[in-house]
Design an enzyme around this catalytic site. Structure first.
Site: not given
Length: 255
Positions: A161, A165
């Site tokens: 993740y 990002k």
């Protein structure tokens, strides 16, 4: 070039926006606020009920389009529907995303690849395809990408993740630089934990209470607070802001 000012009511009247992941959570909050401010909104989502959800938001000014941002044909078909229905695209908000969490030594290839494919590649492909439309229209535009505090600080079990990002932030800067010549502003928003339905479940109990103690303001965020930043970035008030990342995290990343 003289400064022409901006609408201090942050109106989006006559603007057409695409919001991916727009049927729930942050995306839904953004869609609803944009509609309140006068925009026409195309809600993109995998949810098979997306057309019904969009109609419930507005029967006249919202359309729901089932769209998979990991599939080129799905994205191209969805974008064409927006062009056919609303005749133009002024704003893109990339909210579609996934959080498949595990520690770095054990995370599976499947979790890693799905996270990168949806969060990073999917956002880029939407930017690329909608950006081409904006360039062809020759009337500028606003692109807003949802990143995360995980792009800025280390969080346990967030390796895929966080990588996705962090990639959003790098992508945002390059697109902002390349597309400034077309008067297209590209910015990012990096929230802390947001209390969507999924967020409430994921951060319930002791885990959530411990995490909140690490945040100077002592709480998590609400989807409407992220939507407020997305409204600001979509408005003419931010015509001189591009390539930036607005962090909405209660001070979590300033420590």
């Amino acid at each position: 070039m003289n400064f022409k000012g901006y609408d201090k009511n942050f109106s989006l009247v006559d603007k057409v926006a695409i919001v991916t992941g727009g049927a729930n959570g942050i995306g839904k909050a953004v869609s609803e606020l944009y509609l309140e401010k006068g925009a026409k909104v195309a809600v993109f989502d995998l949810n098979p009920n997306v057309e019904k959800i969009a109609r419930e938001m507005s029967t006249q000014h919202a359309i729901g389009v089932q769209c998979d941002v990991t599939e080129n044909e799905s994205m191209e078909s969805a974008i064409q529907k927006v062009k056919d229905h609303f005749k133009k695209i002024d704003i893109l908000v990339n909210c579609a995303g996934i959080a498949l969490l595990d520690d770095a030594e054990n995370i599976s290839d499947e979790y890693w690849q799905k996270t990168i494919d949806l969060n990073l590649t999917g956002s880029f492909k939407m930017c690329q395809k909608v950006g081409r439309v904006m360039i062809e229209q020759d009337s500028g535009g606003k692109i807003i990408n949802l990143a995360s505090q995980a792009a800025l600080i280390a969080l346990d079990n967030h390796v895929a993740y966080a990588a996705s990002k962090a990639g959003i932030l790098g992508m945002t800067k390059v697109l902002a630089y390349e597309w400034a010549q077309y008067n297209i502003n590209v910015n990012a928003i990096s929230p802390t934990v947001i209390l969507t339905e999924l967020g409430k479940k994921a951060w319930a109990g002791e885990k959530g209470e411990k995490a909140k103690k690490e945040i100077p303001l002592g709480r998590f965020g609400y989807p409407e607070e992220v939507a407020a930043i997305a409204l600001f970035l979509a408005s003419d008030a931010t015509n001189l802001i591009t390539g930036e990342n607005i962090v909405i995290d209660g001070g979590n990343t300033i420590k």
